[in-house]
Design an enzyme around this catalytic site. Structure first.
Site, PDB file in Angstrom:
ATOM      1  N   SER A 409       0.654  -1.824  -0.541  1.00  0.00           N
ATOM      2  CA  SER A 409       0.330   0.370   0.165  1.00  0.00           C
ATOM      3  C   SER A 409       1.538   1.311  -0.218  1.00  0.00           C
ATOM      4  CB  SER A 409      -0.899   0.184   1.559  1.00  0.00           C
ATOM      5  OG  SER A 409      -0.900  -1.411   1.996  1.00  0.00           O
ATOM      6  N   HIS A 430      -2.909  -3.816  -6.244  1.00  0.00           N
ATOM      7  CA  HIS A 430      -2.548  -2.802  -4.621  1.00  0.00           C
ATOM      8  C   HIS A 430      -4.649  -2.875  -4.439  1.00  0.00           C
ATOM      9  CE1 HIS A 430      -3.670   0.843  -1.525  1.00  0.00           C
ATOM     10  NE2 HIS A 430      -3.666  -0.522  -0.863  1.00  0.00           N
ATOM     11  N   GLU A 442      -5.682  -0.677  -7.516  1.00  0.00           N
ATOM     12  CA  GLU A 442      -5.406  -0.084  -8.466  1.00  0.00           C
ATOM     13  C   GLU A 442      -3.730  -0.558  -8.295  1.00  0.00           C
ATOM     14  OE1 GLU A 442      -4.409   4.229  -5.870  1.00  0.00           O
ATOM     15  OE2 GLU A 442      -3.572   2.751  -4.905  1.00  0.00           O
ATOM     16  N   ASN A 480      -3.790   6.160  -1.313  1.00  0.00           N
ATOM     17  CA  ASN A 480      -3.335   6.898   0.300  1.00  0.00           C
ATOM     18  C   ASN A 480      -2.827   8.809   0.200  1.00  0.00           C
ATOM     19  OD1 ASN A 480      -4.108   4.501   1.676  1.00  0.00           O
ATOM     20  ND2 ASN A 480      -2.795   3.448   0.944  1.00  0.00           N
TER      21      ASN A 480
END
Ligand code: T1G
Length: 655
Positions: A409, A430, A442, A480
């Protein structure tokens, strides 16, 4: 049997004295203007030719009609309108039967409803998904569907936008029959109807409905709407069908449709609709064929690994799960089996499919078994040393043409790839937790990733039914990184005077299922703390830094799982904790900050700005390909309300 062309997309041919009208408007037979014009011409023709006993309408290819042409929305209307076409079908002097060969959605379902009979083929489906586009059915769906299936079932179908398969459609009374050869059966039905009074849907009296059941169905729809306008309007119109004349109901429906169609909410959901169709399209992969995958290796069958295994098994692949010990492998298998059980209980998987999945699952401590894998995904603890060491070992186990994917991540996948002899076969995948439920993946295009490896990763994610969004390498990728940016601004506002609960309330009123501090507590505060500590040495000393979260972590407040974080959960419920308020006040005092109040609009405005600014940076850096991809990531991975379109769309609108 020569065909007559009624427009560029509608043609007809006679079979057994019945005019078979075919809509051929790739890719989904949407009711573009030339389709509407062609249909009316075909009906005029059929009525004019005495030898024609009836009409059958069907679609070319695997779709019946995918609905109104959404690309025409907002453009000047072209005659005839869809309601006029429905009126023409319903009032036709000869029987009109729909031979539903595939998806009949929105305007497509409304065409079927306006017909005097409906035959479903095995691949047929029926739905009025307009609420997913922030609108209501605009061509009779809210008035004709309840006449066929009743108020309660219609509230459920239109309020949720879900599609039903042939068996359910028959049970509901939506179709007259199911047939492998829907066309021949529809022709037969039309011929049989020719001598009888026609059953015009609009003329059907709606059966009385149990008031309590209507209330329950209504509440269920409104509970899921989270403040969106369309579902409530859809329910209102369906309920009106039992109180008002068809004419009044249709007029109200049309006016409501037009009002909602031109709304910001509908524009946002259209943006999301087309964004999803764009996502995963990468120019440089034009003509690049993905590799064939059969066996998928998954290293680490903890919560994330087990979720990935379930998504992979239910997509039909063989899975080899690997753990450090046989005991851990046995636990991993139990974890996967447990998730499959829950999926069966929720009705999303059959028992037979569950057994088939387990038959394709092998969980072991013997890493050698990964030699059979075409793709290996690691889902081990998010630590660089652990992951690079893992990839170094995998490099010597898997076949030279096997693909290696990391589920990290926050770590840099280029550094992980560099630990292998073939970094070109490394890609980031991801997933979001729970990986068997969350749609978003992702797909990280690392510096050395070869085009066919990227193409294979994208195809794999799509086969899992996921929404793949391609991004480049940066800390936290798209999601993120934006999450960190808006969390930072949220903490700034808390230090300046806002209470965490105020920030959360503002975000929830805007449409987020949960505010950022509640999400923070659910995800756990220790992950970000570890990262902040890692970054401390390189942090810009001039940059503003809020220490409140550090203080909470130092006090062992890691979030829901530790019973306290930004909130207190000791009562089982989330509660504001005076201890946290004290930490916040101390932080303000330490910096000499005089707290001030923030309105909900200011809070949301600031956070949208923070997200959009970070999104712009990601576009400028070439990490994200298009702003709509960023919107999809925030909507499908971070709870951003889809009916607001995502942070980039929202920012454009408020600009
Ligand atoms: N209008 C215009 N384009 C459409 C379209 C539509 N209704 N549906 C799909 N497309 C495009 C899509 O953008 C893509 O384009 C290509 O077709 C293939 O789509 C009065 C007003 C039918 C189940 O909400 O759910 O009717 O990217 O990748 O996976 O009440 O498309 O290739 O350029 O999704 O095979 C209501 C929307 C409209 C259904 C096929 N209808 N479509 O899935 O293909 S509102 C819907 C779908 C309405 C009336 C109101 C799916 C599909 P491109 P795809 P697919």
């Amino acid at each position: 049997m020569s065909a007559t062309r009624f427009s560029e997309s509608v043609s007809g041919s006679i079979r057994d004295d019945v005019l078979v009208v075919t809509i051929d408007n790739a890719p989904v037979n949407a009711t573009s203007a030339h389709v509407r014009q062609g249909l009316v011409k075909a009906l005029d023709h059929a009525e004019a030719v005495g030898t024609v006993a009836g009409i059958v309408i069907t679609g070319a290819g695997r779709t019946f009609v995918g609905g109104a042409d959404i690309r025409e929305f907002g453009k000047p209307p072209v005659e005839p309108t869809l309601p006029e076409v429905m009126e023409r079908i319903e009032t036709c002097g000869k029987p009109v039967v729909a031979a539903v060969n595939g998806a009949a959605l929105g305007g497509g379902c409304e065409i079927a409803l306006a017909c005097h009979g409906r035959i479903a083929g095995g691949a047929a489906s029926f739905g009025l998904p307009e609420v997913k586009l922030g609108i209501v059915p605009g061509a009779g769906g809210t008035q004709r569907l309840p006449r066929l299936i009743g108020i309660v079932a219609a509230i459920d179908m239109i309020g949720s936008g879900r599609a039903v398969k042939p068996d359910d459609a028959l049970k509901l009374g939506l179709v007259d029959g199911i047939a492998a050869d829907q066309l021949s059966t529809a022709i037969e039905l039309a011929r049989g109807m020719a001598a009888k009074p026609l059953r015009r849907t609009g003329g059907i009296q709606i059966a009385g409905a149990d008031a309590a059941a209507v209330e329950i169905a209504t509440k269920k729809v409104l509970a899921k709407a989270r403040g969106q306008a369309a579902p409530a309007e859809a329910v209102r119109l369906v309920r009106k069908a039992s109180e008002a004349s068809l004419e009044d109901g249709l007029a109200d429906e049309r006016a409501t449709f037009i009002r909602l169609r031109d709304s910001r909410e509908a524009a946002a959901l259209r943006h999301v609709f087309f964004a999803e169709r764009q996502a995963g399209k990468v120019d440089k992969l034009e003509g690049v064929a993905p590799r064939k995958l059969e066996t998928i290796g998954i290293v680490g069958t903890g919560l994330m690994g087990a979720g990935i295994a379930v998504a992979t098994l239910t997509a039909g692949y063989r899975v080899v799960g690997v753990e450090q010990t046989e005991e851990a492998a046995a636990r991993g298998r139990v974890r996967v089996s447990g998730i499959l059980d829950k999926t069966v209980q929720s009705g999303r998987l059959t028992d037979a499919a569950r057994s088939d999945c387990l038959a394709r699952l092998d969980v072991t401590a013997d890493t050698g078994r990964l030699a059979a894998a075409d793709l290996v995904i690691e889902a081990v603890f998010d630590d660089l040393t652990v992951k690079t060491e893992m990839f170094r070992r995998l490099d010597n186990i898997v076949r030279p043409d096997a693909i290696l994917a990391t589920n990290t991540s926050y770590l840099n996948p280029d550094e992980i790839a560099a630990a292998t002899a073939h970094p070109d076969r490394v890609v980031g995948l991801h997933f979001f937790s729970p990986a068997n439920v969350m749609r978003l993946v992702e797909v990280v295009d690392c510096n050395a990733t070869s085009p066919d490896v990227l193409a294979t990763a994208l195809a794999f994610a799509k086969k899992l039914g996921k929404l793949p969004v391609v991004c480049g390498v940066t800390e936290g990728f798209i999601g993120n990184r934006i999450f960190s940016a808006y969390r930072r601004d949220a903490e700034f506002m808390v230090e300046d005077g806002a209470a965490p609960a105020d920030v959360d309330a503002a975000l929830e009123a805007y449409g987020f299922p949960m505010g950022i501090f509640t999400v923070y507590d659910m995800a756990g505060l220790e992950i970000a703390w570890a990262r902040r500590k890692r970054q401390a040495a390189t942090r810009d000393p001039k940059a503003r830094y809020v220490e409140i979260a550090d203080r909470l972590c130092e006090a062992g407040r890691f979030g829901r799982k530790s019973g306290r974080g930004w909130y207190d959960y000791s009562s089982g419920e989330k509660a504001v904790d005076p201890d946290v308020t004290a930490v916040i006040e101390a932080a303000r005092l330490a910096k000499g900050i005089v707290p001030r109040s923030f309105t909900a609009d200011e809070i949301v405005g600031r956070l949208l700005r923070a997200m959009a600014d970070e999104g712009k940076a990601l576009l400028d850096e070439g990490i994200a390909t298009r702003s709509s991809d960023i919107d999809l990531v925030m909507i499908n991975g971070y709870g951003f309300p889809a009916h607001k379109g995502g942070p980039m769309f929202a920012a454009e609108g408020s600009a």
